[in-house]
Scaffold this motif. Sequence first.
Motif, PDB file in Angstrom:
ATOM      1  N   VAL A  92      31.354  76.065  87.917  1.00 23.09           N
ATOM      2  CA  VAL A  92      30.598  75.461  89.018  1.00 23.09           C
ATOM      3  C   VAL A  92      29.102  75.751  88.858  1.00 23.09           C
ATOM      4  O   VAL A  92      28.257  74.861  89.018  1.00 23.09           O
ATOM      5  N   VAL A  93      28.785  76.993  88.523  1.00 22.55           N
ATOM      6  CA  VAL A  93      27.370  77.369  88.406  1.00 22.55           C
ATOM      7  C   VAL A  93      26.696  76.561  87.304  1.00 22.55           C
ATOM      8  O   VAL A  93      25.642  75.938  87.524  1.00 22.55           O
ATOM      9  N   VAL A  94      27.299  76.531  86.121  1.00 25.08           N
ATOM     10  CA  VAL A  94      26.626  75.867  85.003  1.00 25.08           C
ATOM     11  C   VAL A  94      26.528  74.356  85.222  1.00 25.08           C
ATOM     12  O   VAL A  94      25.507  73.728  84.908  1.00 25.08           O
ATOM     13  N   LEU A  95      27.599  73.779  85.793  1.00 20.26           N
ATOM     14  CA  LEU A  95      27.580  72.325  86.022  1.00 20.26           C
ATOM     15  C   LEU A  95      26.542  71.959  87.092  1.00 20.26           C
ATOM     16  O   LEU A  95      25.764  71.015  86.914  1.00 20.26           O
ATOM     17  N   SER A  96      26.534  72.735  88.183  1.00 25.86           N
ATOM     18  CA  SER A  96      25.582  72.449  89.271  1.00 25.86           C
ATOM     19  C   SER A  96      24.145  72.610  88.788  1.00 25.86           C
ATOM     20  O   SER A  96      23.276  71.793  89.117  1.00 25.86           O
ATOM     21  N   MET A  97      23.922  73.672  88.018  1.00 26.08           N
ATOM     22  CA  MET A  97      22.548  73.926  87.571  1.00 26.08           C
ATOM     23  C   MET A  97      22.065  72.849  86.601  1.00 26.08           C
ATOM     24  O   MET A  97      20.978  72.305  86.758  1.00 26.08           O
ATOM     25  N   THR A  98      22.866  72.551  85.587  1.00 20.76           N
ATOM     26  CA  THR A  98      22.380  71.635  84.543  1.00 20.76           C
ATOM     27  C   THR A  98      22.289  70.198  85.042  1.00 20.76           C
ATOM     28  O   THR A  98      21.335  69.487  84.727  1.00 20.76           O
ATOM     29  N   ARG A  99      23.288  69.796  85.833  1.00 19.00           N
ATOM     30  CA  ARG A  99      23.303  68.376  86.241  1.00 19.00           C
ATOM     31  C   ARG A  99      22.365  68.102  87.404  1.00 19.00           C
ATOM     32  O   ARG A  99      21.709  67.068  87.450  1.00 19.00           O
ATOM     33  N   GLU A 100      22.368  68.975  88.407  1.00 17.22           N
ATOM     34  CA  GLU A 100      21.670  68.651  89.659  1.00 17.22           C
ATOM     35  C   GLU A 100      20.586  69.635  90.064  1.00 17.22           C
ATOM     36  O   GLU A 100      19.413  69.289  90.162  1.00 17.22           O
ATOM     37  N   LEU A 101      21.020  70.871  90.342  1.00 15.44           N
ATOM     38  CA  LEU A 101      20.100  71.791  91.011  1.00 15.44           C
ATOM     39  C   LEU A 101      18.921  72.179  90.131  1.00 15.44           C
ATOM     40  O   LEU A 101      17.797  72.337  90.625  1.00 15.44           O
ATOM     41  N   GLY A 102      19.164  72.334  88.848  1.00 15.88           N
ATOM     42  CA  GLY A 102      18.070  72.687  87.930  1.00 15.88           C
ATOM     43  C   GLY A 102      16.951  71.671  88.007  1.00 15.88           C
ATOM     44  O   GLY A 102      15.828  71.991  88.426  1.00 15.88           O
ATOM     45  N   PRO A 159      11.497  70.800  78.990  1.00  7.88           N
ATOM     46  CA  PRO A 159      11.630  72.203  78.588  1.00  7.88           C
ATOM     47  C   PRO A 159      11.606  73.170  79.771  1.00  7.88           C
ATOM     48  O   PRO A 159      12.302  74.182  79.756  1.00  7.88           O
ATOM     49  N   LEU A 160      10.823  72.819  80.804  1.00  7.39           N
ATOM     50  CA  LEU A 160      10.780  73.683  81.990  1.00  7.39           C
ATOM     51  C   LEU A 160      12.162  73.740  82.651  1.00  7.39           C
ATOM     52  O   LEU A 160      12.630  74.812  83.055  1.00  7.39           O
ATOM     53  N   VAL A 161      12.813  72.587  82.733  1.00  8.32           N
ATOM     54  CA  VAL A 161      14.140  72.537  83.361  1.00  8.32           C
ATOM     55  C   VAL A 161      15.183  73.233  82.476  1.00  8.32           C
ATOM     56  O   VAL A 161      16.116  73.859  82.986  1.00  8.32           O
ATOM     57  N   LEU A 162      15.009  73.136  81.163  1.00  3.40           N
ATOM     58  CA  LEU A 162      15.947  73.828  80.259  1.00  3.40           C
ATOM     59  C   LEU A 162      15.883  75.341  80.498  1.00  3.40           C
ATOM     60  O   LEU A 162      16.923  76.013  80.604  1.00  3.40           O
ATOM     61  N   ILE A 163      14.671  75.872  80.616  1.00  3.94           N
ATOM     62  CA  ILE A 163      14.505  77.303  80.904  1.00  3.94           C
ATOM     63  C   ILE A 163      15.095  77.617  82.282  1.00  3.94           C
ATOM     64  O   ILE A 163      15.766  78.624  82.483  1.00  3.94           O
ATOM     65  N   ASP A 164      14.840  76.708  83.207  1.00  2.71           N
ATOM     66  CA  ASP A 164      15.335  76.831  84.577  1.00  2.71           C
ATOM     67  C   ASP A 164      16.876  76.898  84.585  1.00  2.71           C
ATOM     68  O   ASP A 164      17.471  77.718  85.285  1.00  2.71           O
ATOM     69  N   ASP A 165      17.531  76.046  83.763  1.00  3.36           N
ATOM     70  CA  ASP A 165      19.004  76.056  83.655  1.00  3.36           C
ATOM     71  C   ASP A 165      19.492  77.425  83.183  1.00  3.36           C
ATOM     72  O   ASP A 165      20.446  77.988  83.739  1.00  3.36           O
ATOM     73  N   VAL A 166      18.841  77.934  82.146  1.00  5.00           N
ATOM     74  CA  VAL A 166      19.265  79.220  81.571  1.00  5.00           C
ATOM     75  C   VAL A 166      19.113  80.341  82.610  1.00  5.00           C
ATOM     76  O   VAL A 166      20.015  81.174  82.787  1.00  5.00           O
ATOM     77  N   ILE A 167      17.980  80.333  83.331  1.00  3.03           N
ATOM     78  CA  ILE A 167      17.747  81.382  84.347  1.00  3.03           C
ATOM     79  C   ILE A 167      18.763  81.253  85.487  1.00  3.03           C
ATOM     80  O   ILE A 167      19.281  82.261  85.992  1.00  3.03           O
ATOM     81  N   GLY A 168      19.088  80.020  85.868  1.00  3.99           N
ATOM     82  CA  GLY A 168      20.064  79.794  86.931  1.00  3.99           C
ATOM     83  C   GLY A 168      21.432  80.325  86.544  1.00  3.99           C
ATOM     84  O   GLY A 168      22.111  81.000  87.336  1.00  3.99           O
ATOM     85  N   VAL A 169      21.858  80.033  85.321  1.00  4.68           N
ATOM     86  CA  VAL A 169      23.148  80.530  84.824  1.00  4.68           C
ATOM     87  C   VAL A 169      23.120  82.066  84.788  1.00  4.68           C
ATOM     88  O   VAL A 169      24.111  82.731  85.154  1.00  4.68           O
ATOM     89  N   MET A 170      21.975  82.603  84.402  1.00  3.44           N
ATOM     90  CA  MET A 170      21.845  84.062  84.352  1.00  3.44           C
ATOM     91  C   MET A 170      21.984  84.664  85.764  1.00  3.44           C
ATOM     92  O   MET A 170      22.606  85.715  85.945  1.00  3.44           O
ATOM     93  N   GLY A 171      21.432  83.967  86.771  1.00  2.00           N
ATOM     94  CA  GLY A 171      21.554  84.431  88.162  1.00  2.00           C
ATOM     95  C   GLY A 171      23.016  84.501  88.568  1.00  2.00           C
ATOM     96  O   GLY A 171      23.459  85.482  89.183  1.00  2.00           O
TER      97      GLY A 171
END
Lengths: 261, 259
Positions: A92-102, A159-171
């Motif tokens: 759920v976290v990775v899908l939500s972050m990469t597709r939408e929330l990121g 690239p900003l969103v890519l970093i954002d995705d990684v940080i979100g998954v890390m959270g």
Amino acid sequence: MHLIAAFLASIGRGFIAFATATGRLALFTGPAVSHCFAPPFYGRVVLRQMVEIGYYSLPVVGLTALFTGMVLALQSYTGFARFNAEGAIANVVVLSMTRELGPVLAGLMVAGRIGAAMAAELGTMRVTEQIDALTTLSTNPYKYLIAPRLIAGVLVMPPLVLIDDVIGVMGGWIIAVYKLGFSSGVYLHNTVNFVQFNDVFSGLVKAAVFGFLITLMGCYHGFHSRGGARGVGQATTHAVVSASILILLSDYVLTELFFAK
Amino acid sequence: MTARTPKIRLAGVRKSFGAKRVLEGIDLDVPAGESLVVIGGSGSGKSVTIKCILGLIRPDAGRIEIDGDDVTNVRGARRDAMLRKFGMLFQGSALFDSLPVWQNVAFGLIQGRGMKRNQAREIAIEKLAAVGLGPDVGELSPAELSGGMQKRVALARAIAANPEIIFFDEPTTGLDPIMADVINDLIQTCVRRLGATALSITHDMASVRKIADHVAMIYDGRIVWTGTAAEIDASGNPYVDQFVHGRAEGPIRMQVRSI
């Protein structure tokens, strides 16, 4: 009868105002985009804008992503625990972050930071005649002020969103491992196995579109600013509000295009 | 182009903003190498006239000629070529906040004409010296300068590319009388040294007496008087007399509500 006429007139005025604004935006967007593809190119200005939009937005976008990932993990756990499906948290976290929330949250944060700053800067340049001065110095304001910002917005947001995705998954990973007692290896394994290329790619396309919309709205409202400090203030507000609405609207349209069956 | 062709010619130029008619048919000739000052009260259409010539505002009707060429609605490469003839000093200086002073002066050379930065920097420092500013000022930001210094920098920027025509929009507004006189002297010197044609707009009579060869008075969107600078005190025109002497009574009515 008089009330009905007044009501219809107010609808008509609203429609005319909307049509006028749409037409003005179209007349602005056409040359703004065409100048992105025609020389001369102001490389230094583009680079400066990329640093401004991308690098200086990293802290605020990163923090937003970190806490969003953490909250997602907590909330998913609360819901999924009722069905013994806690294992799906990573998915759920990775899908939500990469597709939408990121992309959407990064877009909204950048709209607040950059869209407002662009509108204020260009608005001030307009009311202090700096934009007219550019023209008298044989420099096209569309080419020098608008095109570099549009190019930088489109290039730097993915690239900003890519970093954002990684940080979100890390959270999410921090909460899952240190608060909920998940195995770090299993969580990361689930994350990497579940996410697909299209999930990340769609988010990056959205990021590029949002980058375009944020810079376009900032430039458009700033460029057409009138009436001194009050006009600049209004331009700033309009830039943020219109960019935010367009981000949410285009997010739906792009999600339909990518994922509708 | 014949010898009599004026450098700038405006014929029947009209401009309205919505219902408000600002220019009602401006006719004006500026001979080559001369300094024409347009005087008139606030809101009389002086700035709009200059912006119409530069193409910053599109006139509704009329014809604008530079060196005999119709440039009224000129676009693209022809407009770029036309603008290269101009330098402009804006009322509020209009310096770019984000650039240091020397880059402001060199802006038109680097961005507009593609000159190398080092060469443009040398010219910028030379032009700053021409307006009495040292090379150290070139490294400062415009926000660090006083109003008078900003005007000097704006003047240096206006003359950086050795233009054929220079416009001065209220060059002494907001300055003390001594600094205003310094700016007037600099304008006079720079214009003569370049052999440029100058068109200034102002309501400062000290400026008019210092920098004008010819004077035109604008009122209610029309040119109501033209003459030489020496004739201005004995023009016999009631509008000019009222303006020169700064009287509230006369044919010029200011739009103010009675108390």
